[in-house]
Structures are given as C-alpha cells and as structure tokens.
Design a protein around this motif. Sequence first.
Motif, short mmCIF file in Angstrom:
data_model
loop_
_atom_site.label_atom_id
_atom_site.label_comp_id
_atom_site.label_asym_id
_atom_site.label_seq_id
_atom_site.Cartn_x
_atom_site.Cartn_y
_atom_site.Cartn_z
N VAL A 1 0.94 5.99 9.76
CA VAL A 1 0.78 5.27 8.49
C VAL A 1 1.03 3.78 8.70
CG1 VAL A 1 1.75 4.95 6.20
CG2 VAL A 1 1.34 7.25 7.07
N MET B 1 -7.37 -5.16 0.29
CA MET B 1 -7.07 -4.68 1.63
C MET B 1 -5.65 -5.06 2.04
SD MET B 1 -9.51 -4.93 4.91
CE MET B 1 -10.85 -4.08 4.13
N LEU C 1 -3.32 -5.52 -0.07
CA LEU C 1 -2.46 -4.67 -0.88
C LEU C 1 -2.29 -3.31 -0.20
CD1 LEU C 1 -0.99 -4.68 -3.56
CD2 LEU C 1 -3.00 -3.68 -4.60
N VAL D 1 1.08 -1.58 1.20
CA VAL D 1 1.54 -0.26 0.79
C VAL D 1 1.82 0.60 2.02
CG1 VAL D 1 0.83 1.89 -0.29
CG2 VAL D 1 0.46 -0.27 -1.47
N LEU D 2 0.85 0.60 2.94
CA LEU D 2 1.01 1.46 4.11
C LEU D 2 2.14 0.96 5.02
CD1 LEU D 2 -2.72 2.22 4.88
CD2 LEU D 2 -1.00 3.74 3.92
N ALA E 1 5.36 1.81 3.44
CA ALA E 1 5.67 3.23 3.59
C ALA E 1 6.13 3.53 5.01
CB ALA E 1 4.46 4.07 3.22
N LEU F 1 6.80 -3.14 -5.46
CA LEU F 1 6.65 -1.94 -4.62
C LEU F 1 7.96 -1.61 -3.91
CD1 LEU F 1 3.16 -2.60 -2.99
CD2 LEU F 1 3.76 -1.01 -4.81
#
Lengths: 484, 106, 530, 636, 174
Positions: free
Chosen positions: A169, A203, A205, A209-210, A213, A273
């Motif tokens: 990820v 992209m 964003l 996110v990834l 994570a 986030l």
Amino acid sequence: MSALNVYASTPLLITSGAAVLATTIGLVKPGPVRRHGPAVLSLAGIVAAIVMSVILWGDRVEAFNGGLRADRFAMMFNIIFLVLAGATILMASREPAAVDRRGEYAGLILIATTGMMLVAGAGDLISIFLGIEILSVALYVLCALAVWREGSLESGLKYLIAGAVGGAVLLYGLALLFGATGSTALAEIGPALAGTSLVDEPMILGAMVLIGAGLAFKASAAPFHMWAPDVYQGAPTTVTAFMATATKAAAFAAFLRLFSGLIPDMQPDWGILLAVLAVASIVVGNLAALVQTSMTRMLAYSSVAQAGYLLIGVATGTLQGAEALIYYLLAYGVMTMAAFAVVIIREREVEDGDTIASLTGYGRARPVLGAVLTLAMLSLAGFPPLSGFVGKFMLFGSAVESDMAWLAVVGALGSVVSLGYYLRVVTVTWLNGDPGVPPRRMLAVVGPTGIVAVTLAVAIVALGIFAAPMIDLSGAAAESLIAP
Amino acid sequence: MMETMEGVPLGLYLAVSGALFLMGLLGVLIRRNPLLLLLAVELMLNSANVALVGFSRHWNVTDGHIFALVVMVVAAAEVVIGLGLVVATFKQRRALDVDRMTVLKG
Amino acid sequence: MPWVSAIVLIPLFGALSMLFVPSGGFVQARIHALLAAVLTAAFTAYVVVDFDRGEGGLQHIDHLDWVESIGLSWDVGVDGISLWMIALTAGLFLLGIAVACWRLPECGRAYLALLLLAQAGLMGLFAAGDLVLFYVFWETMLIPFYFLIGVWGNEDRRAAVVRFVVYTMAGSLLMLVAILGTAFTARSITGQFTFLIRDLEGIPFSTAQSVWLFLGFAIAFAIKLPLFPFHGWLPRVYAAGPILVTALLAAVMSKAGAYGFMRVGVPLFPEGADIMAVTIGLLALAGIVYGSLLAWRAPTMRLLVAYSSIAHLGFIAMAIVAFDLQASQGAMLQMVNHGIVVAAAFMVVGIINRAAPSDRLDSIGGLAFGAPRLAAVFLIVAMASLAIPGSNSFAGEFLLLTGVFRHHPWLAALATLGIIYAAVYMLRLYQSSMNGPAHGGRGKDAEMRAVDYLMLAPLVLAMLVIALWPRGIVGATTNSLERSISPAQVAADRPADQIRVRIAPNPPPAALPLPGDPLPEVPVEEVPQP
Amino acid sequence: MIEVLAWLVLALPLLSCLALSLWPGEPPKAYTRAVGLGLPAIGFVLSAVIFAVLLGRDAGDRTEVSTLWNWVRSDTLSIDLALQIDPLSVLMMLVVTGVGSLIVWYSTEYMDHDRDYRRFFAELGFFLFSMLLLVMAANFFFLIVGWGLVGLASYLLIGFYYDKPSAVAASKKAFVINVIGDVGMVLAAFILVRELGTLDYGEVFAAAPGEMGMGTGVSEMVAILLFVGAAAKSAQIPLHTWLPDAMEGPTPVSALIHAATMVTAGVYMIVRSNVLYELAPYASDAVAIVGALTLLMAATIAFVQEDIKRILAWSTVSQIGYMIMAAGLGAYSAGMFHFLTHAFFKALLFLGAGIVIHALADQQSIDRMGGLKKHLRVAYLTMAVGCLAIAAIPPFSGFFSKDEIIAYSFAAGDLGVVLGIVGLVAGGLTAFYMFRLFFRVFHGPEPEGGYDVEHPHAPGPAMTIPVVVLAALAAVAGFLQVPEAWHPLEDWLAPAITAAPDLHPSGAQILISMIGGTALALAAIWFAHWMYVADPGRRLRMAGTLAGYRRLLHDQYRFDHAFEAAAVQPGRDLGDGLMATVERGGAQGIPTGVARAAILAGRGLRLAQTGLVRTYALAMVAGVAILGVIAILVVR
Amino acid sequence: MGEQILFGLASGAALMFGALVITLKKPFQATVSLIGCLLAVALLFLGLSAPFVAAIQVIVYAGAIVVLFLFVIAYLGERPLPELDNPLARYEVVGWVALVGLAGQGAVLLATSNLTGLWDQPTRPDDIGSPEAIGRSFLDDYIVPFEATSLALVVAAVGAVLLAKRGVRAEGGR
C-alpha cells in the motif's frame, strides 16, 4: 558524482559495518568472544554512530547528491534509534531467543536500525521505502527468532503477511506521488507541488491516503494496528521493545518527512485524514488496552493509543507539532522501553511473567523495579512532571495552536481511559497481595536489563524536569525539517 | 524530443495496474495458504511496478525504473524470509493455514 | 530568600531524603519527616507574618524559567487567597505527620515520604503562579494520595483509588487543554505567549472563548470540589482511606477546586464565569440539599462526614459564583474552617472506629460515659461542623450567605436548608455514637489518648480562635479577592460602587487583532495605566 | 466603669464553665459548688451595680455600647464584638443572673446524688454565659450567636441524662427546632445586611424606618423571619413541640432555661426589635395572633397532662403566648413585665415541683402523688403562692402583669379586643389546670399503693431558700407596675423601647380585665376544687366525657404527627430514594457505567482481534477505503 | 500501433493470470500462473520502453524468485487444505464493499485527475530504460538505495539461515 560526501553517511556506514562484524563474530567458536563479542561490538558501533551523529549535528550536509540528508532532523532521529537499539542489545544479553545466535541478533537489530536511519535521512522516496522494508524484513526475522515457540513463528508470519500488504500500500502511494510530480527526490517533489493543493490533484490525494495508510501500518495506528498486539506478544520481548519504540519512531520520521516536511502548505487538506487516524488510534488503543491480561499486549494497545497522540503532532503540520512529536517520540521510547525492561526481567523470573497478574506485589519484592515500572506507567499516562506529560502537553499545545483543539480534547479523554490500564499495573504492583519473589533483594536490579531499566527511569524523570535542552534540540530538528 | 507517438495512454496502464493491485488485495483476503498469500503480495508489488514504470515514461525520467528495480530486490528479500517462515511453520505445525494461526489473539 | 519555593520544596526534599534512610531506620525517618514538616510550617509562618495585607497581587514571587521555549516556568508566590490555603496545608500536615510519626504504620518510611510528597504537591498547587505549574501540582498530588489510600486503606481501597484518580483526571486533562487554549487564545489577542496567571488576567476574551475556556477549567474544579453531581468519586475514597489520610484529603485537597475557581476560573474568564454562575449556583444548592439528605441517611460514620462535606462545599461554591467580596471572603474563611473541622471530624470518627466493631453508625453507642473527653471534643467538632452560631463555621457561612443573599436571595434562602439539615445529621452522628445506652464497644477504648490530643487539641484551638477573631483571616484576603472577582463583577453588570478594582490586561492587547478574530471592546477609559 | 463590669458579668459564667470543665478528673464537690454558684452570683451582684449606676443617670443617658474588638470587616459589613448596656439588657441581666443564681444554688442540693455533678454546673455556666451574650449583644449578629449558643446549652442540659433514649431524642428535637429558628433569624439578618448594610442595633434602628419603610414587604419579611426565631425559641405555634419534651432535663434546668429565661428570649428579641416590628403592622398582628393561639392551645393541652413537669411546661408555653401577644400588639413593657413576674413564679413552680419530685425519688406523674401537703410543708406553701400568682389572683404578681396585658390588648384596636378576650378566657383555663395540679399533688388522697418512697423527705436549706426567695418575689413583684398608680418598669424600659405605640387602656378596660380575670380565675379554682378535692372520685367518673377531644389533647393537637408526616419522614424517604437512585444510579452509577461501557467496548475490540491475519488485512483494506471516502467527502 | 496490440495482449494476459493466481487453490498451479502474470507484466514494461526492467523482471523475478516458490512447494508437497468454515464469513460483505469502494475510488481518481497527458498519446521518452541509463542513474542519483539494497539482501540471507536452523535452545535459555 559531484557531491558524494560520504562523510555525512558515516552513522549509517558505521552501523551497517558493525552489523556485519557482529554477525560474523557471532560465528566464532563458542566461548566468551562469541558470547559477548557481538554485544560489545554493536554497542561500540552504536556509540560511534551516536558520536558521529552528534558531530554531524548542525552541519546540514547532504550526501550522495541529496540522496541522504544529514540534517538535524535526521541526526536527532539517528540518536533516538541508536539509543533504543543500544538499550535493546543490552537487554538482550539474556534473551533466550538470542542464545547461540547473538551475532545474528545484534546484526539484525543494527541493520534494522540502519534502515530506520535511512528513513530518517532519506532524500528520496525510494530510500524511504527501502529503509522501511529493510527494517521490516529484519524485524520479521527477529520476531520469529524463538522458532521453537509457536507464538514467535506465528507472530513473524503474521507480521510478514500484514507487513507485506502494508508495504505494498505504501509503495503504491509512493508510486502515485511520484506519478503526480515526476520525481522521487524529496527536494524536487516539494517545489513541484508548491502552489497546488490536494483538491486540485486527486492523484496526490490518493497518494497521501495510501502513504498515510502504509505508514500508519508501520506506526501501528488504528485501523492498521491489528497486527501489533499479536506480533508484540509473540515476538521475543526484547524485540517487541525495540519494535514498539524504534519502529514507531521510524514510521513517524517518514510521516514527518512526507507530510509536515514535504507539503506543510497542504495541511488543511491532509490534516483531517491524519486526525481521523489519530482519533481512531486513541479510541481503539485505549479501549482495547483496558481488557488485556498480558503486559505485552497491553503495551501493544497502549502503543496504538500513543501512536494516536503522536499523530496529532503530524496532523497539525506545524513546526510546533513536529517539535512536540520528536520530543514525545524520545520520551515515549524511553518510557515504553523502561516498561518492557521490567517485563523482560519478570519473564525471566517466572513462567507467566508476561501477565499483569504476575506483577502482583512486585513492588514490595523488588522496590526499584517496581518504581521503574510505576514511573513508566505514570509517564505514559501523562502525569507531570514526567516526560510523558511534557510531551503530551506539547502535542496538545500544538493541536490547540493549530485550531484543532478538538483533537486535544479527544487526546485528553483518551488519556483518562488510559489511566484505567496504566493504573491497574501500578495497583497490582504495589497495592495487591503477596509478592511472588521474597523481598530479599530489595535493591536488586537484575543484570544489564536492570541497569537499562533504572537508567531509563532516571531519563523519564530527567526528560520531564529538565526538559528544556531536549525540547530545544527537538525544536532545532523540527526546524531543519520544515523551515531549513 | 517530446514528440508524441502512437501508443497507449498512461491512464490505461494505471487502470491495469490498479486492477492488478486490487486483485492482489483480494487474494490476500480470500486465501488461507500462506504461500498463496505471498503470491498475492507479489501481484500487488508488480502492479506498483507497472505504475512506476508507466509514470517514468510519462515524465521521461529513470526514477521509476530504479524504484521498480529496488522493489524487485525488496520483493526477493521478503519472499526469502516469507518462505523461510512458511517452512519453519510447516515444520512446527505440519499444516499451512493462516486461519489456524490463532495462538495469539484478543 | 525564596520563601515560597522553600515551602514547596522542603517537603519534597523531605520525601526524597527518605530514600537515604536505611530500612528499619524509623527514628531517622521520623526525624526527617518532622523536620521537614516543622520547617515548612515555620517558613509558612514567616510568610503569613510577613504578608502585606494591602497588596492584592502575588507576593514573595520566585520566578525561574523551566522550559522557556514552550513557556513553562517555575513561578510561585502567595496572595491573600493562597496564603491561608498554604497555612492550612502547613498546619494540618504538621499535625498529620506528627500523628503519623507517633503511631507509624507498616512501611513507615514510605508512608511519611508519601505524606510529604502530598504536602509538597498541595503547597505547589496553592503557590503556583503559572497555569502549567498549577496543573503539574494538581496532578502530582494525586499520586501520593493514590498510594496512601491504595496501600494503607481498607478492603475497598483499590477500586476506590482508581476511581478517584480516573475521575479526577477526567476533569483535569480537559483543564490541560483549556490551559493551552487560554494561552494560545491570549496570544492571539495580546501577542504575548504566557502561562502566568497574573499576565493572563484582564485579557478581553470574546464571550464564546471565555465560556469555553471557563468550562474547561470548571469541570476540573467541579470534580475536585466536588460539585454535585460530580462527586461520584468522593464517598468511596473517603470511606476507604486510612483515617489520617482521609482527614487530610478532605481537609486540604477538596479545597483545591474552590481555590481554582477563585484563583483561576473567575478572574481569568469573568464573562464565562458570569454566564455559568447561575448554573453553578444551582448545582451548589442541589449539592447542599443532596449532600445533607444523604448524610442524614448515610449508614456509616465516614460516609456521613463525606456527604456532609459535599454539602459544606456547596456553600463555598455558591459563594464563589456570587462575585461578591463578602461572599468570597466568607467562602475563603469557610475553606479554612471546613479544612479544620472536617479533619477533626474524621479524626474523631477514627477514634470511635478504634472502639467500634465497624464503621456503621448503629454498631456503637453510648461512648460518652466511658469517654467523656472524646464526647466533649466531638461535641465541639460537631457544633463547628453544623455551624452553630458562635462557631468558626458560622462566621464563614454567615459572611458567605449574606454575600450571596445580596445578589441571589432565593439561592441563599434555600441554602439555609443545609444549615437545618446539618443539625439533623451531625446530631445523628454525635448522638448515635456518644449517647444512648452503651453498646458495641467499650467507651474506654475510645477515650482521648495523647496522640489524639496531638491532632485534635490544636484543631479545636484553631476553631475557637477563628470563631473569636475571623478578621485575622478575612482581613488578609480583601485585596486579592477584590482583584479576583472584580472582572466578573464588571461582566455581571454590577453597580459601579460594588466594584473596587479594575484589572488591566498585562500587557495591553496588541494593536492589530488577527484577521477573522474580532477583538472585543476593551474598556480603555476605565483602565488605570499600570 | 460599667463597661468593664458588663464584660465581667458576661465572662464570669463562662469562667465558671471553663474552670469546671478544664479541671482534670472529677473536682471536689465543694469546688464545684463554689465555682458553679459563686461566679454567677458575683455576676448578679455586678449586674445590680450596673443597674444602680444606670439608675443614677438620666433616662436618656442609660445606653452604652462597649466594643471589645472588631470581629470581622468585609466589604461594607462590619461586625464588632460589642455589648450594649441599656435598661432592657440590664433588666434581663438581673433576671438571668438573679434567678440563675438562685436556681444554681438550688441545684447544688438537687443534683447532689447525680453522677455528673461537675458537668451539670459547667453546662449551666455555659448557658448563663450564652444567655447573657444574647441579652447583652449590641448587634443582631451576636444576638444570633447567643441565640444559637443558648440552644446548644439547652440541648446539652435536656440531654443531660444522655443514656436515656427519650432524653436524647428530646434534646435533638429541641436543637433542630431551635436551628430552624436560628435560620429564620439569620435570614432576617441577611435582609438587614442587604438593605441597611449593618447589624448594629443602633444603626439598624436608626436607619430602618427610612431605608426599609413602613409596612413594606421587606419590613414585614424581616419581622416575620425574626419571629420565626422567636417562635422556635419561645415555643410558639408551630415550633412549640420541643418544649414539653425538653422536660427530660433535670428540673432546675427546666426552671431556669425552659421557664424563666431562655424561652422568653423571643419576647426579649421582639421587644428589642420594637422599631422593626412597628414598621411591620401585619407581621405584628400575626405575632399577636400566634401568641394568642399558642396561649389557648397550650392551656388546653395542660388539662390532660399527668406529668407534673409537662403541665408546667405547657403552662410556660401558654404564658409565653401572653408575652408574645403583648409584644405583637405593641405592649412591649407589658410583655416584659409579664416576663419578669413569670420568671419568678414559673421558676418557683418548677423548683417546687422539683422538691416534690426529689422527695418522691424522681417520680413525676401526678397520679403517683396526692396529699403531700403534710409531708412537704414549704413546698406546699410556696407552690400555693406560685399557683395563685400564675392564676392572677390579686395581689400576687401574675395578677398585675397578666391583667396589664389584657388591658393593653383591649386598648389595641379590634384585634386587640378579640385577643384580650382570648387572654381572659385563657386566664381562667390557666387557673384551672394549675389548681388541678396543685390539688392533685398536695390535697386529695395518697396514691394507691402509697408513694414510691417510704417517707417523702423534706428538702435541705439549699433547696428551700431559693424557693422561698422566689415565692416572696412572686408574691410582691406585681407591685412594680400598678395600673393608674405607678409604672417604674415602663419608665425604666422606655429608652430601649423607642417605637412603642402610645397605648393607654382606659379605666374601664383595666377594670374589666381585673375583675373579669379575677372572677374567671376564682371560678376555675372553685371548679378544680369541686372536681379534685371535694370528691376525689369525681374525676375518674368523668374520665369518659369528651373522649375525642381528650385524645386530641393527649396528642397535643397532633403537631408532632404532622411534622413527622410532613417534613421528617418525607426527608428520610427522599434521602433513601436519592441514595438508591441518584447516588447509586447517577453520581456513582454513571461513572461506573461509563467505565463498564469502556470495558465492554474493549471486549468488543478484543473479539474483533480474532487472531486471523486475514481479518487484519481486511481491516487495513477497509481502513484505506474509509480514508479514501473521507478524503473525497471532506477534503473535496 | 504495435504498443497498443502489445498492451492489449499483455494486459489481458496479466489480468487473466492474476485472476488465476488468486483463485487457483493448488499452490503449484497458482505459482505457475504467477509466472505467466510476471511475464505479461514484463511485456507491459517492454511496451513502456523499459527493456532493462523487463529483462530483470523475467530473469530475476520470474526466473529466480518464483522458482524459489516452486522449490518450497516441492519441498512441502501439495497438501490441499481441509475445507473449513470461513471464519471471515461474517466480514465478507465488508471486504467486498471495501474492495469495490477502492476500485470506485481508483476509477474516480483516474477519471478526475488533472495530470497532463494522462489520457493523451504518450510522448516518446528519452533513453531512460536502457541498462546504461539505469546504471548511470543508480550510481549517480540513487547510490543510496543501490547500496541499501545490499542490506536488504544481507537481512534476507542471514534471516533465511536463522529460520532454517533447527531451534537451538542451549546456553541457559529457558
């Protein structure tokens, strides 16, 4: 080839060299050299690396065309990693899982440390990824080191599977970041993103996110934390101690590099986030820790919650947040390591030393170790004037300053819940019944681990009461990250 | 040298990459054999490589290639350790089923 | 000479010195503890004597930067509000430690060390001139009490202390956020970042800011006080602790909440305090009635005193939010009184417990015949507790209620219900144990012994002295309390003739407010230039 | 000079209390007697000296305020620890120390065989001190302080036999009701502070008419609240129920505290606050009505009592009703006059009863008495004087004082006429129940089975002399005020009673009250004689008449039941209810519940932690998805 | 045009083999499918002008790593797992929702991205994929990762040896 500047990479070179040497020396004929050589050698390497990091402090040099940064941020983290690694190696002197493989044990710890230092000093995305993977792979092995124990192997395999997914990820996130900017060098990504915002480019964003994570996985932040309790419990406890402290620090080094250091201007976009992750971690970690019976599992969930507090420092995206985070990482490392040190000693004394119940009356049997554990717990709970308090104070302060006071409120409420389990340990240690060990050795500190425990306890207090120098250093490190 | 050429736009590569990534994720979720889990992870890493190389062509830089190569090394290291763990586990338990690895829970 | 720092640090060093007492060195431990307590008391006495009653601000300030970069400092001093709290702490702990030395429980060194730590924590709390330092001590003092109750208490102690600490921390951690919020909000207004209470006075927070920040503090104070319905921790803790610790806890620590309101909550956030005043007043009233009714029906002696404490502190809370000098002075006096009286009450209960089979009220009776001296002392204590006219407590409650009555007649009138109930439940306590046919235990076992006189005689003496000359205490508080309440009086639109002083923000607000952060009106013309 | 003397008067009883209570161990009885009696007696002498000094001054120059120190100063309120010596307080001082000393003297013998000899005198000393503080205070604050402290003293002495549950209960009841009174006073003080900013008598009385105004709500409120205090202390409806129970205390205590001095403090206070009451016409009327009702009620209850002390107690309630009624109607000096004579004859009656009780080994029921005339000669004679005095038979003191009240009532408007008639009727009732007591104790047959002791023994000199002195005073004190002839008491009190309305009963009113009162009294005495002496069996035959009413009287008009049902039991139930609901469920329960919920949540999370690594992967996938959703929803 | 055909074939093959990897239950078959997938991906790399990476993919990945898998499978033997109740059954919905959600988000990402030229015909790149270019880049800008990979390999080697050792528990360990 213009600016190779190997000088700036000496800490990494020293540790990796020491790792290879320690591994090798562990292979000589059984005897004192084999038994003590690796530890001595790796400690020497660690000391040397610390010295080099101190010497490099403030030079702000870059090695290998910017591929490796030796700024204060990196040096600060180097020192944190190295101190924790040193403590781990000292504590492992009687680690059953390391018996007959001391060389490999020390070597792997040092390689993992090198990976962490690579993360902290990385000048590009590739190094960050590679550093994280190096430390992860080393830890997969270390977790499974007690191969004769079902739990140990299981923890290694679980960590590997979960870690591989997390790594993938993270990798995909890094790939997207690269795709959105066209470069993997941090020095170029920053300018490439200047003036845009996450809203403009999905992209980025997605990348954030990834990446968030993936790093949250390494930092064991909810909901990416679930591997942590199992792995912490199954792994040899010295390894757990190292994982819980240093790995987390490495993950946050990456967090800071990639968020606060890289795109602080976009904090309004990504702050939420990370704030969500922070809240989830605080809630989940604290609640789940309440019902644990094993010390390591409890500390694992506690580390999840602490990851939540630490995330506050990233989520603010400010210099103050980074400063607080760096300080708290050190404080957190020291206090968690101290707690683990006592658990390690207890595990060697009794069969079920990992359970909270086995600490019943421990304070009366071994007052000094009981006091160490108590200090660690109180500091983790944030009692002033211990270092944990100063750290939380700064973290909450940075949140309030960034108009995220609600985050501080959540943190405060989480801390209240955390008292439920931290105090339970203290209660069991001092307030409950008969000690399992006769109180003959009132002041006994057991071997190197005991010395580590006491030293860390002193550090817990000292970092709190004499916090100023450490905070100034953290501030300088944060400055070199955000406003170089 | 920025002339366009007859070819496939980046977006399609990304779509394929994404699909492979999701497949890998799905594989991790539905397989019980740790060996197969490792295979699924390889899928995910490969999908990332596709994206990396694709981006690299898009931006006309080598970074992505380098990254992809590094990923391969990392994948190799992971696989080696993973297989070592699988073998050790097998030797201990005589079964390969991640659903039965529940000594540690709670 | 850093007098106030010494007052805080001597007990701390005394506690640390126990580390160097060899195990079994009980004589040495006693000497250390007593020396520390006596020295603290002596320094306190000096500060009390040397106190300048004409000055409202902090005196004897010792300031030392702690962590400059994040604004922390060691800043201690006394003003008219903290003076008596410090004196109360010094006195009660001196007595408590003397009693503890006389009859040392097991693990005596640790016991004495923890008592001294608790004293240091309380001293620091009352002396702190810096919000963070205030918070630090606020939390720190929990730990020694946690151990004192948890190790030396009765069977229920573990659950009780955990509840105590968790409950208290729930409030105080929110207070930590509020402290941070205060400093940062103040910075956005004045441009100066500080945690010093004196520099945060008079800052024109907007109404919303003021309310939220006040609430952040108020919850912590309300829990500590405890204000109804935040008292859930109290009964069990008071019932579980060793009696000496319970006495000290009830006497001194419960004052921290009231002190916080007076020293921090009201003066820093006058508008918020004004908006919340009626709510707090009503809760205080509810607490008075509620605590009284439960004390009336309490099954055990300790619970009775515990619930009575809730009622008594209700009076104090009510007075604090009246923003009236007289009420505040009454509250101040009452804080001292309650400290003395409740400590004595718990000590008496402890003496009765010595003879009784259990703590239940119906387990023992008719002790007066065998223990006439105890009966006499107990009577004085009981009368002081129910605030019979002529007692020290009556002086406090009278002042306090007259002050409240000025502004909230109905609140004060209904609060007098508490006085009636107090007669009912205190007599219940007194008569069930002292009067009636003898049963449950021998009176001789409960007769006053020398160690009991050690604690109770000075307390009774103090009650009488205060009853005869409350001005000795009240007089020193005037200027500080005026300072404390006048902003709230302004906020509450009180007639100008009631407002004695006006507090100027220090430093004055920055010339340019930050965008999007409208600066409230500053009453410039009324502010005398400092 | 008189300032010092006044402080001495106040301090001497306190000194006596301290000297007795601080003596280690049980002191010798001689010491106890000397200190316990000597110091108050000196106090009486000093009071007399003060009286003489004041007598030598002009009427306008008889008020002095002596401040010891400033007790507290807060904001605008300043309270001094100060005494006010004026005719009113001097009168009270004389009575308190004088009657007090006599009763202490009496007690030295009466209490001789009690186990807590020293404690008794210490507590008496404390009472005298408190009572003197009450009457000498120069401001309402110390009035309240004295007010509270006499309550405490009364509590202690009622509960003197603290191992007797009934005494303990009685003392508690007395105390709590007195605290209710205290609260009334305190509230009045709050209003005074709020309105006037001071509690000094002088300043309050000077400022009140202007600041509070005539008949305003504030004025009425102050008067009513002060009267709550007076009602509690002086046993007026509805706060009277403690006084009969207070007879659990030793008899001298009943004589001193619950007859002569403390219970009349309400009258003193109203008289002292005459300025305030004159500002509150409605409140004054209410006071008078309450006084009259109490008067009537208590007199009727006294009919059916069998306990000699309880009869006297109800009689006290009733007599105080007269005084309160007078004060309410504005006849302050008449009230004080009756207070004075009542102090003498009621103390006398109690002490006489004490002799009887003492002689019969603590037997108090008049059923177990009778025909004591021949055994207790002195008691018989002195009690006869007392009874005649209280029955208002000329020329005994009660005649003058009671008739003055009735006459003033007639002069005080329509309400006064009604109340005057009540007073007249009640006078008759008084004569009846007093002579019922007198005849049944001293005349009539001996009780069945004889007395509880072989031979009722006559008292010694320490008990006899005070009774005789009081009998003499009860006989002649009435001549202090003779209608239409002279009124030295009224003149003496005039400087203190500045606001008294100009009431002048006409000759007819005086005659009606005198003749009517005397006639009714004589008739009642005759009736009592007819019933109890002429044919002793008659009362037994008549026992069945008016059964319902008698039961009501036995239940004392059910005030106790009403209190129990209206205030006490609901309070207990509420307390228990709160304990069960709010405390267990809310204040304790909610934190516990929150903690439980947290633990349950933790258990839930534990369950989610299945140990299956695929679950963990799933959580991660879901986490990424959720983060993505948040990113899309929140950030976009 | 050539790239398009290549892409079509390779991507189709990659996805098909990928699907087989995760659906086939026998490890051997799945591993062979992975080889197919890796080769297809190598073709994709070729289409992306990355011949070196493609070569490495074939040689190292498909040739070495997967072979390792096959060795292990051969060592362990084929043992189909007994069919058990799926302990994750109750979370199945969550999993599908999450995956579909992720796919949707990916689609949205691709659809809304403002990246210039995302959907345009690609520009012809410089010589970025040749061994020379990559070697130069590795030794110039990326020497740190290059060196660091050695650490990863050291870990792998040491780790593999450690894990393969039979459990030794001498020297006073418990």
